[in-house]
Design a protein around this motif. Structure first.
Motif, PDB file in Angstrom:
ATOM      1  N   PRO A  86      51.009  -2.926 110.474  1.00 43.64           N
ATOM      2  CA  PRO A  86      50.692  -2.192 109.239  1.00 43.64           C
ATOM      3  C   PRO A  86      49.626  -2.858 108.378  1.00 43.64           C
ATOM      4  O   PRO A  86      48.921  -2.164 107.635  1.00 43.64           O
ATOM      5  CB  PRO A  86      52.037  -2.123 108.501  1.00 43.64           C
ATOM      6  CG  PRO A  86      52.875  -3.204 109.104  1.00 43.64           C
ATOM      7  CD  PRO A  86      52.438  -3.319 110.518  1.00 43.64           C
ATOM      8  N   TYR A 137      52.479  12.449 113.750  1.00 44.54           N
ATOM      9  CA  TYR A 137      51.619  11.443 113.129  1.00 44.54           C
ATOM     10  C   TYR A 137      50.352  12.049 112.502  1.00 44.54           C
ATOM     11  O   TYR A 137      50.042  11.761 111.353  1.00 44.54           O
ATOM     12  CB  TYR A 137      51.248  10.365 114.152  1.00 44.54           C
ATOM     13  CG  TYR A 137      52.444   9.559 114.594  1.00 44.54           C
ATOM     14  CD1 TYR A 137      52.888   8.479 113.847  1.00 44.54           C
ATOM     15  CD2 TYR A 137      53.152   9.899 115.746  1.00 44.54           C
ATOM     16  CE1 TYR A 137      54.001   7.737 114.229  1.00 44.54           C
ATOM     17  CE2 TYR A 137      54.269   9.171 116.146  1.00 44.54           C
ATOM     18  CZ  TYR A 137      54.685   8.096 115.381  1.00 44.54           C
ATOM     19  OH  TYR A 137      55.792   7.383 115.763  1.00 44.54           O
ATOM     20  N   LYS A 183      52.184   1.415 112.865  1.00 46.47           N
ATOM     21  CA  LYS A 183      53.593   1.026 112.872  1.00 46.47           C
ATOM     22  C   LYS A 183      53.771  -0.413 113.331  1.00 46.47           C
ATOM     23  O   LYS A 183      54.583  -1.154 112.764  1.00 46.47           O
ATOM     24  CB  LYS A 183      54.391   1.969 113.777  1.00 46.47           C
ATOM     25  CG  LYS A 183      54.559   3.366 113.218  1.00 46.47           C
ATOM     26  CD  LYS A 183      55.360   4.245 114.157  1.00 46.47           C
ATOM     27  CE  LYS A 183      56.809   3.806 114.271  1.00 46.47           C
ATOM     28  NZ  LYS A 183      57.610   4.719 115.111  1.00 46.47           N
ATOM     29  N   SER A 184      53.025  -0.826 114.337  1.00 46.52           N
ATOM     30  CA  SER A 184      53.208  -2.172 114.886  1.00 46.52           C
ATOM     31  C   SER A 184      52.462  -3.236 114.084  1.00 46.52           C
ATOM     32  O   SER A 184      52.891  -4.385 114.029  1.00 46.52           O
ATOM     33  CB  SER A 184      52.742  -2.215 116.345  1.00 46.52           C
ATOM     34  OG  SER A 184      51.343  -2.029 116.442  1.00 46.52           O
ATOM     35  N   GLU A 223      54.588   1.704 121.578  1.00 45.55           N
ATOM     36  CA  GLU A 223      55.469   2.875 121.610  1.00 45.55           C
ATOM     37  C   GLU A 223      54.939   3.904 122.597  1.00 45.55           C
ATOM     38  O   GLU A 223      53.765   4.253 122.568  1.00 45.55           O
ATOM     39  CB  GLU A 223      55.554   3.506 120.216  1.00 45.55           C
ATOM     40  CG  GLU A 223      56.399   4.772 120.156  1.00 45.55           C
ATOM     41  CD  GLU A 223      56.349   5.458 118.800  1.00 45.55           C
ATOM     42  OE1 GLU A 223      57.118   6.403 118.589  1.00 45.55           O
ATOM     43  OE2 GLU A 223      55.529   5.033 117.953  1.00 45.55           O
TER      44      GLU A 223
END
Length: 260
Positions: free
Chosen positions: A83, A147, A80-81, A136
Protein backbone atom coordinates in the motif's frame (compact mmCIF):
# COMPACT_ATOMS: atom_id res chain seq x y z
CA UNK A 1 18.08 -7.29 -29.98
CA UNK A 2 15.29 -4.89 -30.85
CA UNK A 3 15.66 -1.24 -29.94
CA UNK A 4 12.45 0.55 -28.99
CA UNK A 5 11.62 4.18 -29.71
CA UNK A 6 9.51 6.19 -27.25
CA UNK A 7 7.67 9.10 -28.83
CA UNK A 8 5.46 10.57 -26.12
CA UNK A 9 4.87 14.32 -26.28
CA UNK A 10 3.84 17.36 -24.31
CA UNK A 11 2.75 17.03 -20.70
CA UNK A 12 2.78 13.23 -20.81
CA UNK A 13 6.43 13.23 -21.80
CA UNK A 14 7.27 15.68 -19.04
CA UNK A 15 5.46 13.62 -16.39
CA UNK A 16 6.97 10.35 -17.49
CA UNK A 17 10.42 11.92 -17.62
CA UNK A 18 10.03 13.14 -14.06
CA UNK A 19 8.73 9.91 -12.54
CA UNK A 20 10.43 7.22 -14.59
CA UNK A 21 14.10 6.26 -14.20
CA UNK A 22 16.06 6.22 -17.43
CA UNK A 23 17.91 2.87 -17.55
CA UNK A 24 16.19 0.33 -19.78
CA UNK A 25 16.73 -2.39 -17.19
CA UNK A 26 15.45 -0.26 -14.31
CA UNK A 27 12.75 -2.86 -13.67
CA UNK A 28 15.46 -4.74 -11.78
CA UNK A 29 15.81 -1.86 -9.30
CA UNK A 30 13.77 -3.07 -6.34
CA UNK A 31 13.85 0.39 -4.75
CA UNK A 32 11.63 1.84 -7.51
CA UNK A 33 9.57 -1.09 -8.79
CA UNK A 34 6.51 0.82 -9.99
CA UNK A 35 8.33 3.57 -11.85
CA UNK A 36 10.70 1.12 -13.48
CA UNK A 37 7.96 -1.30 -14.50
CA UNK A 38 6.00 1.53 -16.12
CA UNK A 39 8.79 1.91 -18.67
CA UNK A 40 8.07 -1.60 -19.90
CA UNK A 41 4.32 -0.97 -20.11
CA UNK A 42 4.92 2.27 -21.99
CA UNK A 43 7.06 0.46 -24.57
CA UNK A 44 4.35 -2.17 -25.07
CA UNK A 45 1.75 0.51 -25.73
CA UNK A 46 3.92 2.56 -28.06
CA UNK A 47 5.58 -0.27 -29.99
CA UNK A 48 2.74 -2.76 -30.38
CA UNK A 49 -0.49 -0.70 -30.43
CA UNK A 50 -1.76 2.01 -32.74
CA UNK A 51 -4.13 4.94 -32.26
CA UNK A 52 -7.10 2.79 -33.36
CA UNK A 53 -6.56 0.48 -30.40
CA UNK A 54 -5.31 -2.30 -32.65
CA UNK A 55 -2.51 -4.48 -31.30
CA UNK A 56 0.21 -6.18 -33.31
CA UNK A 57 -0.18 -9.51 -31.55
CA UNK A 58 1.89 -11.31 -34.17
CA UNK A 59 4.98 -9.19 -33.46
CA UNK A 60 4.26 -8.97 -29.73
CA UNK A 61 4.32 -12.78 -29.55
CA UNK A 62 7.86 -12.66 -30.93
CA UNK A 63 9.05 -9.90 -28.59
CA UNK A 64 7.02 -10.18 -25.36
CA UNK A 65 9.84 -9.20 -22.97
CA UNK A 66 8.44 -5.81 -21.97
CA UNK A 67 4.92 -7.19 -21.48
CA UNK A 68 6.20 -10.02 -19.33
CA UNK A 69 8.41 -7.66 -17.32
CA UNK A 70 5.39 -5.50 -16.56
CA UNK A 71 3.12 -8.41 -15.67
CA UNK A 72 5.90 -9.74 -13.42
CA UNK A 73 5.72 -6.44 -11.54
CA UNK A 74 1.93 -6.79 -11.29
CA UNK A 75 2.39 -10.30 -9.94
CA UNK A 76 4.67 -9.09 -7.15
CA UNK A 77 3.16 -5.69 -6.26
CA UNK A 78 -0.35 -4.34 -5.81
CA UNK A 79 -2.13 -1.69 -3.70
CA UNK A 80 -3.14 -4.51 -1.34
CA UNK A 81 0.29 -6.10 -0.96
CA UNK A 82 2.33 -2.87 -0.99
CA UNK A 83 0.00 0.00 0.00
CA UNK A 84 2.85 2.46 0.54
CA UNK A 85 3.60 2.34 -3.20
CA UNK A 86 0.02 3.42 -3.95
CA UNK A 87 -0.80 6.07 -1.33
CA UNK A 88 -3.98 7.49 -2.88
CA UNK A 89 -7.16 6.28 -4.54
CA UNK A 90 -5.82 7.68 -7.81
CA UNK A 91 -2.62 5.63 -7.54
CA UNK A 92 -4.61 2.45 -6.89
CA UNK A 93 -7.14 3.03 -9.66
CA UNK A 94 -4.43 3.83 -12.21
CA UNK A 95 -2.67 0.61 -11.19
CA UNK A 96 -5.80 -1.52 -11.65
CA UNK A 97 -6.70 0.06 -15.01
CA UNK A 98 -3.20 -0.55 -16.36
CA UNK A 99 -3.25 -4.05 -14.89
CA UNK A 100 -6.52 -4.95 -16.60
CA UNK A 101 -5.36 -3.66 -19.97
CA UNK A 102 -2.01 -5.46 -19.74
CA UNK A 103 -3.31 -8.76 -18.38
CA UNK A 104 -6.05 -8.95 -21.00
CA UNK A 105 -3.37 -8.57 -23.68
CA UNK A 106 -1.31 -11.31 -22.04
CA UNK A 107 -4.43 -13.43 -21.71
CA UNK A 108 -5.11 -13.13 -25.43
CA UNK A 109 -1.55 -14.22 -26.18
CA UNK A 110 -2.03 -17.17 -23.82
CA UNK A 111 -5.16 -18.08 -25.80
CA UNK A 112 -3.20 -17.70 -29.06
CA UNK A 113 -5.34 -14.67 -29.92
CA UNK A 114 -8.79 -16.11 -30.74
CA UNK A 115 -10.76 -14.48 -33.53
CA UNK A 116 -13.32 -13.24 -31.01
CA UNK A 117 -14.30 -13.54 -27.36
CA UNK A 118 -17.63 -15.32 -27.34
CA UNK A 119 -19.22 -18.37 -25.77
CA UNK A 120 -16.99 -20.83 -23.94
CA UNK A 121 -13.84 -18.94 -24.93
CA UNK A 122 -15.15 -15.73 -23.36
CA UNK A 123 -16.27 -17.54 -20.20
CA UNK A 124 -12.86 -19.13 -19.72
CA UNK A 125 -11.03 -15.91 -20.61
CA UNK A 126 -12.94 -13.65 -18.19
CA UNK A 127 -14.18 -15.99 -15.44
CA UNK A 128 -11.87 -19.02 -15.24
CA UNK A 129 -8.32 -18.03 -16.19
CA UNK A 130 -6.50 -16.42 -13.27
CA UNK A 131 -3.73 -13.85 -13.08
CA UNK A 132 -1.57 -12.81 -10.14
CA UNK A 133 -1.72 -9.33 -8.61
CA UNK A 134 0.49 -8.78 -5.60
CA UNK A 135 0.43 -12.50 -4.84
CA UNK A 136 -3.36 -12.78 -5.19
CA UNK A 137 -4.84 -15.01 -7.88
CA UNK A 138 -7.69 -13.22 -9.62
CA UNK A 139 -9.83 -13.42 -12.76
CA UNK A 140 -10.26 -10.56 -15.20
CA UNK A 141 -13.94 -10.42 -14.31
CA UNK A 142 -13.13 -9.96 -10.63
CA UNK A 143 -10.37 -7.46 -11.40
CA UNK A 144 -12.79 -5.29 -13.35
CA UNK A 145 -15.73 -5.57 -10.96
CA UNK A 146 -14.04 -5.63 -7.57
CA UNK A 147 -11.15 -3.26 -8.18
CA UNK A 148 -11.59 -1.06 -11.27
CA UNK A 149 -15.26 -0.33 -10.60
CA UNK A 150 -15.08 -0.49 -6.79
CA UNK A 151 -14.25 3.24 -6.29
CA UNK A 152 -17.56 4.07 -8.06
CA UNK A 153 -15.75 6.10 -10.70
CA UNK A 154 -17.96 5.60 -13.79
CA UNK A 155 -15.38 6.98 -16.20
CA UNK A 156 -13.09 4.04 -15.41
CA UNK A 157 -15.53 1.91 -17.39
CA UNK A 158 -14.18 3.55 -20.55
CA UNK A 159 -10.50 3.20 -19.63
CA UNK A 160 -10.34 -0.60 -19.51
CA UNK A 161 -10.35 -2.65 -22.67
CA UNK A 162 -10.59 -6.33 -23.50
CA UNK A 163 -9.35 -5.34 -26.97
CA UNK A 164 -12.53 -6.25 -28.84
CA UNK A 165 -14.13 -4.01 -31.47
CA UNK A 166 -16.90 -2.81 -29.14
CA UNK A 167 -14.54 -2.18 -26.21
CA UNK A 168 -13.00 1.21 -25.47
CA UNK A 169 -9.88 1.96 -27.51
CA UNK A 170 -6.69 1.15 -25.62
CA UNK A 171 -4.84 4.27 -24.56
CA UNK A 172 -1.22 4.36 -25.73
CA UNK A 173 -0.28 6.28 -22.60
CA UNK A 174 -0.19 4.51 -19.23
CA UNK A 175 -2.71 5.77 -16.70
CA UNK A 176 -0.96 7.82 -14.01
CA UNK A 177 -2.24 9.13 -10.69
CA UNK A 178 -1.05 12.65 -11.53
CA UNK A 179 -3.11 12.85 -14.73
CA UNK A 180 -5.85 10.33 -14.00
CA UNK A 181 -8.76 12.78 -13.98
CA UNK A 182 -7.86 14.20 -17.39
CA UNK A 183 -7.17 10.76 -18.84
CA UNK A 184 -10.52 9.38 -17.66
CA UNK A 185 -12.33 12.37 -19.12
CA UNK A 186 -10.56 11.88 -22.44
CA UNK A 187 -11.31 8.16 -22.57
CA UNK A 188 -14.99 8.74 -21.75
CA UNK A 189 -15.39 11.51 -24.29
CA UNK A 190 -13.68 9.43 -26.96
CA UNK A 191 -16.05 6.51 -26.44
CA UNK A 192 -19.26 8.51 -26.10
CA UNK A 193 -18.60 10.51 -29.25
CA UNK A 194 -17.98 7.46 -31.42
CA UNK A 195 -21.05 6.71 -33.56
CA UNK A 196 -20.22 2.99 -33.42
CA UNK A 197 -21.16 3.05 -29.73
CA UNK A 198 -23.58 5.96 -29.35
CA UNK A 199 -26.04 6.90 -32.08
CA UNK A 200 -29.08 9.15 -31.84
CA UNK A 201 -32.01 8.82 -34.25
CA UNK A 202 -33.93 12.08 -33.86
CA UNK A 203 -36.40 10.97 -36.51
CA UNK A 204 -37.33 7.89 -34.49
CA UNK A 205 -36.50 9.63 -31.19
CA UNK A 206 -34.35 6.72 -30.04
CA UNK A 207 -30.92 6.61 -28.40
CA UNK A 208 -28.92 3.63 -29.62
CA UNK A 209 -26.12 2.45 -27.37
CA UNK A 210 -23.61 -0.36 -27.56
CA UNK A 211 -24.53 -3.31 -25.33
CA UNK A 212 -21.37 -2.37 -23.45
CA UNK A 213 -23.59 0.15 -21.65
CA UNK A 214 -26.10 -2.43 -20.41
CA UNK A 215 -24.18 -3.51 -17.30
CA UNK A 216 -22.75 -0.01 -16.95
CA UNK A 217 -26.16 1.62 -16.62
CA UNK A 218 -27.45 -1.06 -14.26
CA UNK A 219 -24.43 -1.79 -12.07
CA UNK A 220 -22.58 1.54 -12.12
CA UNK A 221 -25.26 4.22 -12.44
CA UNK A 222 -28.41 2.39 -11.44
CA UNK A 223 -30.99 3.90 -13.79
CA UNK A 224 -31.70 5.20 -17.30
CA UNK A 225 -32.06 8.74 -16.00
CA UNK A 226 -28.65 8.60 -14.36
CA UNK A 227 -27.20 7.21 -17.58
CA UNK A 228 -28.56 10.14 -19.61
CA UNK A 229 -27.29 12.60 -17.00
CA UNK A 230 -23.86 11.02 -17.29
CA UNK A 231 -23.71 10.93 -21.10
CA UNK A 232 -25.07 14.37 -22.00
CA UNK A 233 -22.22 16.57 -20.66
CA UNK A 234 -19.80 14.76 -22.96
CA UNK A 235 -21.85 15.33 -26.12
CA UNK A 236 -21.94 18.41 -28.35
CA UNK A 237 -25.71 18.05 -28.62
CA UNK A 238 -27.51 16.77 -25.48
CA UNK A 239 -29.97 13.93 -25.92
CA UNK A 240 -33.57 14.56 -24.83
CA UNK A 241 -34.16 12.55 -21.69
CA UNK A 242 -37.49 11.18 -22.91
CA UNK A 243 -35.80 9.27 -25.76
CA UNK A 244 -35.98 5.51 -25.10
CA UNK A 245 -32.71 3.56 -25.08
CA UNK A 246 -32.08 0.61 -27.38
CA UNK A 247 -28.94 -1.50 -27.35
CA UNK A 248 -26.89 -2.42 -30.42
CA UNK A 249 -25.18 -5.85 -30.48
CA UNK A 250 -21.54 -5.78 -29.45
CA UNK A 251 -18.77 -6.91 -31.78
CA UNK A 252 -16.45 -9.24 -29.87
CA UNK A 253 -13.89 -9.71 -32.65
CA UNK A 254 -10.37 -8.96 -31.43
CA UNK A 255 -9.08 -5.56 -32.50
CA UNK A 256 -5.68 -6.34 -33.97
CA UNK A 257 -3.18 -5.36 -36.66
CA UNK A 258 -3.31 -8.05 -39.31
CA UNK A 259 -0.28 -8.72 -41.44
CA UNK A 260 -0.37 -10.17 -44.92
Amino acid sequence: MIRYRITTSGLTLLLLTLILPSPANAFLDASQPEQAAMQHWLRVLEDFANNKGEIDFQRLALYPEDLYAYTAFLSAYSPKSHPTLFPTTEHALAYYINAYNALSIKGLLDYQVPEKLKGVTAYRFFSVSRHTLGGERITLKSLRKDYVYAPKEPRAHFAVSSHCVSCPILSRTPYLAATLNEQLDRATQQYLNNSEYVTVSHQEKILWLSEYFADFSKDILGSKTALMDFINPYLTQPIPKHYPIRFMPDDWHIRQIKRR
